[in-house]
Design an enzyme around this catalytic site. Structure first.
Site, PDB file in Angstrom:
ATOM      1  N   ASP A  43     -22.113   4.850   3.776  1.00  0.00           N
ATOM      2  CA  ASP A  43     -20.971   3.968   4.016  1.00  0.00           C
ATOM      3  C   ASP A  43     -20.740   3.046   2.818  1.00  0.00           C
ATOM      4  O   ASP A  43     -21.601   2.234   2.472  1.00  0.00           O
ATOM      5  CB  ASP A  43     -21.273   3.129   5.274  1.00  0.00           C
ATOM      6  CG  ASP A  43     -20.050   2.475   5.872  1.00  0.00           C
ATOM      7  OD1 ASP A  43     -18.998   2.455   5.209  1.00  0.00           O
ATOM      8  OD2 ASP A  43     -20.136   1.980   7.003  1.00  0.00           O
ATOM      9  N   ASP A  44     -19.583   3.202   2.158  1.00  0.00           N
ATOM     10  CA  ASP A  44     -19.206   2.294   1.051  1.00  0.00           C
ATOM     11  C   ASP A  44     -20.156   2.396  -0.150  1.00  0.00           C
ATOM     12  O   ASP A  44     -20.696   1.391  -0.615  1.00  0.00           O
ATOM     13  CB  ASP A  44     -19.181   0.840   1.534  1.00  0.00           C
ATOM     14  CG  ASP A  44     -17.909   0.475   2.276  1.00  0.00           C
ATOM     15  OD1 ASP A  44     -17.305   1.383   2.875  1.00  0.00           O
ATOM     16  OD2 ASP A  44     -17.522  -0.701   2.275  1.00  0.00           O
ATOM     17  N   CYS A  83     -12.706   3.025   5.623  1.00  0.00           N
ATOM     18  CA  CYS A  83     -13.624   3.743   6.508  1.00  0.00           C
ATOM     19  C   CYS A  83     -12.952   4.678   7.503  1.00  0.00           C
ATOM     20  O   CYS A  83     -13.180   5.886   7.488  1.00  0.00           O
ATOM     21  CB  CYS A  83     -14.502   2.744   7.255  1.00  0.00           C
ATOM     22  SG  CYS A  83     -15.652   1.847   6.187  1.00  0.00           S
ATOM     23  N   ASP A 254     -18.443   7.804   2.433  1.00  0.00           N
ATOM     24  CA  ASP A 254     -17.049   7.884   2.866  1.00  0.00           C
ATOM     25  C   ASP A 254     -16.033   7.449   1.822  1.00  0.00           C
ATOM     26  O   ASP A 254     -14.903   7.917   1.820  1.00  0.00           O
ATOM     27  CB  ASP A 254     -16.841   7.137   4.188  1.00  0.00           C
ATOM     28  CG  ASP A 254     -17.182   5.655   4.114  1.00  0.00           C
ATOM     29  OD1 ASP A 254     -17.737   5.190   3.094  1.00  0.00           O
ATOM     30  OD2 ASP A 254     -16.910   4.946   5.110  1.00  0.00           O
ATOM     31  N   HIS A 255     -16.405   6.567   0.916  1.00  0.00           N
ATOM     32  CA  HIS A 255     -15.538   6.166  -0.199  1.00  0.00           C
ATOM     33  C   HIS A 255     -16.326   5.208  -1.076  1.00  0.00           C
ATOM     34  O   HIS A 255     -17.408   4.749  -0.709  1.00  0.00           O
ATOM     35  CB  HIS A 255     -14.248   5.495   0.285  1.00  0.00           C
ATOM     36  CG  HIS A 255     -14.486   4.285   1.136  1.00  0.00           C
ATOM     37  ND1 HIS A 255     -14.854   3.062   0.621  1.00  0.00           N
ATOM     38  CD2 HIS A 255     -14.443   4.115   2.476  1.00  0.00           C
ATOM     39  CE1 HIS A 255     -15.027   2.193   1.595  1.00  0.00           C
ATOM     40  NE2 HIS A 255     -14.788   2.816   2.747  1.00  0.00           N
TER      41      HIS A 255
END
Length: 486
Positions: A43-44, A83, A254-255
């Site tokens: 995540d992130d 997200c 996710d990014h």
């Protein structure tokens, strides 16, 4: 009728009935053992913050191991650096604008079919272990779903390792499991005496080397990455203990956090590493353009089905099998600054191939006067969005091969005018196919909001932004483009 003939007819009927929507090909019939699929999602986390992607100062030994044992993609992308929209693409095979989740904390259209529908029809159980961030429940009907687990002395909940282990021990059929970590997303660890020399800097952040608060935050982020590495190591140990080589294991994030909410590569470019013993050759690298919308079509292809015609993605199974084939000539990106804590009206769209990247910022200060409506308060918020990002031009063009961190805007280079015009034209064709709320018409600058009181409105306070009392409740229902399914 003879008993054997009846059985043959019944068997043919079952096969035909079950394959009306999903064509099972010869490869699957010759090799009926469908692989287990596990997708681990961080995540992130920036793609630049892994050892296998060139950062020697960060601790990512588990991902580095996967790269050594499998395939690393150098041109993998999500369509939105935030997200919920990013995850919705993985689960639907469709870009955010098409699946409906193009603003954070919002829902996929309730009419969508997701990975749970598609993979179940092919005989799989579909499991979510960890952070969800997608809705509604009628679209995402997991066979099992386990929430993140609180853990002492760490800033974020852990993935549900006990539930994962119990499932792997006792599985009875092929499965597709998404293990979704809450790391390294902030809040980060506290790190004593952080040092800039322990951080790897890039052109987009090297000016912050002497900023102690930034260095402290970055050190905590690195420590959170290390914590996620510990989780991933434990998952890999479970996989190697309980599952056969017929298991496809995928890692991604996710990014990127450094480009969150933007359409820059530091937000949209993602790590993507895959291991599948006896199928994927160890230590291989692919520079083909692949996208999160390609994940579900690839899963369907692996499981013996086919992608639906309305999916945006394509299967890249041939790449996993060692073929260097083009999957996408272009990938696309979306920016939606509304419905986040610091909501502003500043939408952007992006198109990219391996060589060039084009961005249009539709509410740039250069063109904001064309977007005004004549309504005092509506125009105030439109202008405020443009001024918030006053340094971002209407058009951006980058030579990605020679300028990977997008430092030199070539949009006004006459020698590249044909390149820019071609990319712009193709981008608008794609936008139209997606049912985009934006178009070329002047004055089309929609203020989006969910129905009811479910989102962050421009004329209301948020936890991180205060609105002057004179501006509160000034926008009326008719001023908004209401997204009903939110």
């Amino acid at each position: 009728m003879k008993k054997s003939k009846v059985i043959t007819i019944l068997l043919a009927f079952v096969i035909i009935t079950s394959c009306r929507e999903y064509k099972i090909d010869k490869v699957t019939l010759d090799n009926p053992a469908q692989p287990n699929i596990i997708f681990y999602l961080a995540d992130d986390q920036d793609v630049y913050d892994y050892g296998c992607y060139g950062n020697e100062k960060v601790h990512t030994t588990a991902v580095d191991r996967l790269a050594q044992e499998g395939l690393l993609f150098t041109n993998a992308f999500t369509g939105q650096a935030i997200c919920a929209p990013s995850r919705s693409q993985l689960f639907t095979g469709k870009y955010p604008l098409k699946n409906g989740c193009f603003a954070n904390h919002t829902a996929t259209r309730p009419t969508m079919e997701s990975v749970t529908d598609h993979m179940k029809k092919l005989g799989y159980e579909v499991v979510l272990a960890g952070k969800s961030h997608v809705k509604p429940s009628n679209v995402y009907q997991w066979d099992s779903e386990w929430q993140p687990v609180p853990k002492e002395n760490v800033p974020r909940d852990y993935i549900p390792l006990d539930s994962i282990e119990n499932y792997l021990k006792n599985k009875t059929k092929p499965f597709c499991m998404f293990i979704t970590s809450k790391y390294p997303h902030g809040k980060y660890f506290e790190v004593d005496n952080p040092k800039a020399e322990d951080i790897k800097f890039y052109p987009f952040n090297e000016d912050k080397k002497t900023d102690p608060e930034y260095v402290k935050s970055k050190a905590g982020y690195y420590r959170s990455i290390k914590e996620d590495n510990t989780q991933l190591e434990r998952v890999l140990n479970l996989v190697d203990t309980y599952l056969s080589n017929n298991t496809l294991f995928i890692y991604s994030a996710d990014h990127g956090v450094s480009g969150k909410f933007t359409v820059k590569d530091i937000g949209l470019k993602v790590p993507l590493v895959m291991r599948w013993p006896k199928v994927i050759k160890a230590g291989t690298v692919s520079d083909q353009l692949v996208h999160y919308t390609d994940i579900l079509p690839t899963f369907l292809d692996i499981a013996g089905g086919k992608a639906m015609p309305d999916m945006d993605g394509k299967s890249f199974l041939p790449i996993l099998q060692g073929k260097d084939v083009e999957i996408n000539e272009y990938v696309y990106g979306v920016r939606t600054n509304q419905n986040i804590l610091n909501s502003e009206i500043f939408p952007s769209r992006m198109i990219r191939n391996k060589k060039y990247k084009y961005i249009r910022n539709f509410n740039s200060l250069e063109v904001v006067e064309n977007n005004l409506t004549g309504k005092t308060y509506v125009d105030y918020f439109i202008k405020r969005g443009a001024n918030k990002f006053k340094n971002e031009p209407f058009e951006e063009l980058y030579d990605i091969q020679n300028d990977p961190f997008e430092q030199h805007n070539l949009a006004n280079d006459e020698e590249l005018k044909s390149v820019k015009d071609t990319l712009s034209k193709k981008m608008f064709i794609w936008m139209n196919s997606q049912g985009d709320i934006l178009n070329k018409i002047a004055g089309n600058m929609p203020i989006i909001t969910p129905s009811g009181n479910k989102g962050f409105k421009l004329d209301q306070d948020t936890p991180t932004r205060q609105i002057a009392d004179s501006l509160k409740n000034t926008l009326q229902k008719e001023d908004y483009t209401i997204i009903e399914h939110w």
